[in-house]
Design a protein around this motif. Structure first.
Motif, PDB file in Angstrom:
ATOM      1  N   PHE A  75       8.840  -0.354   2.674  1.00 47.89           N
ATOM      2  CA  PHE A  75       7.978  -0.414   1.771  1.00 47.89           C
ATOM      3  C   PHE A  75       7.387  -1.618   1.493  1.00 47.89           C
ATOM      4  O   PHE A  75       6.253  -2.062   1.571  1.00 47.89           O
ATOM      5  N   PHE A  76       8.336  -2.846   1.214  1.00 43.93           N
ATOM      6  CA  PHE A  76       7.981  -4.065   0.833  1.00 43.93           C
ATOM      7  C   PHE A  76       7.473  -4.892   2.249  1.00 43.93           C
ATOM      8  O   PHE A  76       6.382  -5.742   2.147  1.00 43.93           O
ATOM      9  N   GLY A  77       7.913  -4.680   3.303  1.00 43.57           N
ATOM     10  CA  GLY A  77       7.595  -5.206   4.345  1.00 43.57           C
ATOM     11  C   GLY A  77       6.378  -4.609   4.850  1.00 43.57           C
ATOM     12  O   GLY A  77       5.327  -5.557   5.174  1.00 43.57           O
ATOM     13  N   TYR A  78       5.850  -3.413   4.780  1.00 42.42           N
ATOM     14  CA  TYR A  78       4.644  -3.018   5.134  1.00 42.42           C
ATOM     15  C   TYR A  78       3.508  -3.580   4.090  1.00 42.42           C
ATOM     16  O   TYR A  78       2.588  -3.788   4.147  1.00 42.42           O
ATOM     17  N   SER A  79       4.024  -3.531   2.667  1.00 40.38           N
ATOM     18  CA  SER A  79       3.113  -3.951   1.766  1.00 40.38           C
ATOM     19  C   SER A  79       2.624  -5.422   1.898  1.00 40.38           C
ATOM     20  O   SER A  79       1.499  -5.893   1.565  1.00 40.38           O
ATOM     21  N   LEU A  80       3.547  -6.416   2.247  1.00 44.48           N
ATOM     22  CA  LEU A  80       3.216  -7.827   2.448  1.00 44.48           C
ATOM     23  C   LEU A  80       1.947  -7.853   3.716  1.00 44.48           C
ATOM     24  O   LEU A  80       1.015  -8.546   3.574  1.00 44.48           O
ATOM     25  N   THR A  81       2.410  -7.284   4.599  1.00 43.44           N
ATOM     26  CA  THR A  81       1.162  -7.229   5.871  1.00 43.44           C
ATOM     27  C   THR A  81      -0.069  -6.413   5.109  1.00 43.44           C
ATOM     28  O   THR A  81      -1.138  -7.092   5.465  1.00 43.44           O
ATOM     29  N   LEU A  82       0.104  -5.140   4.496  1.00 41.78           N
ATOM     30  CA  LEU A  82      -1.173  -4.810   3.951  1.00 41.78           C
ATOM     31  C   LEU A  82      -1.806  -5.826   3.156  1.00 41.78           C
ATOM     32  O   LEU A  82      -3.046  -5.662   3.289  1.00 41.78           O
ATOM     33  N   ARG A  83      -1.107  -6.383   2.243  1.00 43.90           N
ATOM     34  CA  ARG A  83      -1.715  -7.421   1.335  1.00 43.90           C
ATOM     35  C   ARG A  83      -2.759  -8.485   1.962  1.00 43.90           C
ATOM     36  O   ARG A  83      -3.865  -8.395   1.843  1.00 43.90           O
ATOM     37  N   GLY A  84      -2.405  -8.720   3.190  1.00 47.63           N
ATOM     38  CA  GLY A  84      -2.841 -10.113   3.919  1.00 47.63           C
ATOM     39  C   GLY A  84      -4.129  -9.391   4.811  1.00 47.63           C
ATOM     40  O   GLY A  84      -5.061 -10.138   4.881  1.00 47.63           O
TER      41      GLY A  84
END
Length: 168
Positions: A71-80
């Motif tokens: 979840f957090f791995g994907y979230s960091l990429t999504l944010r960018g």
């Protein structure tokens, strides 16, 4: 002003050409893996802290930690990627394509080390072993995942996809 724009375009083109030629720099792979490690570490620590604090057993705590790492791995990429102006659905596809293998390798290695480390699975939050084994397992996972990311980026996959969308 034109010179600055040309320099940026040239740098980005060089990165893309390297990916198309089948190579990627170790520096790029390290940066991509650090990005992955950040999300994984946030999820791992949060999952282990929650599961341990709630008195859960090893299996549900590990499952929660893995789910939160993704979840957090994907979230960091999504944010960018969202910040670069991409719509949510397309950004989610980019994040899944960019991070799934990297996070999976990192989680496999990280959790494998913890499982194999004597007494690490039974360590409590207040135990030095809990934090030392977690830190070392994440460091080992990082070292193993860097070549995976280098290989993927060199083939225009993984974080190479993210970098293409940051440029637009």
């Amino acid at each position: 002003m034109d010179h600055e724009h040309t320099a940026h375009t040239h740098t980005h083109t060089g990165h893309t050409d390297a990916a198309q030629a089948g190579g990627a720099s170790w520096s790029t792979a390290v940066q991509a893996t650090l990005h992955c490690l950040t999300g994984c570490a946030i999820g791992e620590v949060l999952g282990m802290v929650i599961g341990t604090a709630l008195g859960w057993g090893n299996l549900p705590t590990t499952v929660l930690a893995i789910v939160l790492a993704f979840f957090f791995g994907y979230s960091l990429t999504l944010r960018g990627v969202l910040k670069a102006g991409m719509g949510f659905r397309a950004a989610l596809r980019v994040a899944l394509a960019a991070d799934t293998l990297s996070i999976a390798v990192m989680e496999l290695i990280d959790n494998g080390v913890i499982v194999l480390w004597p007494d690490a699975m039974d360590a409590e939050l207040a135990d030095l072993l809990f934090w030392v084994s977690l830190a070392i397992s994440l460091a080992i996972a990082f070292v193993v995942t860097v070549p995976v990311n280098k290989w993927m980026i060199g083939r225009g996959k993984g974080h190479a996809v993210v970098h293409q969308h940051h440029a637009h």
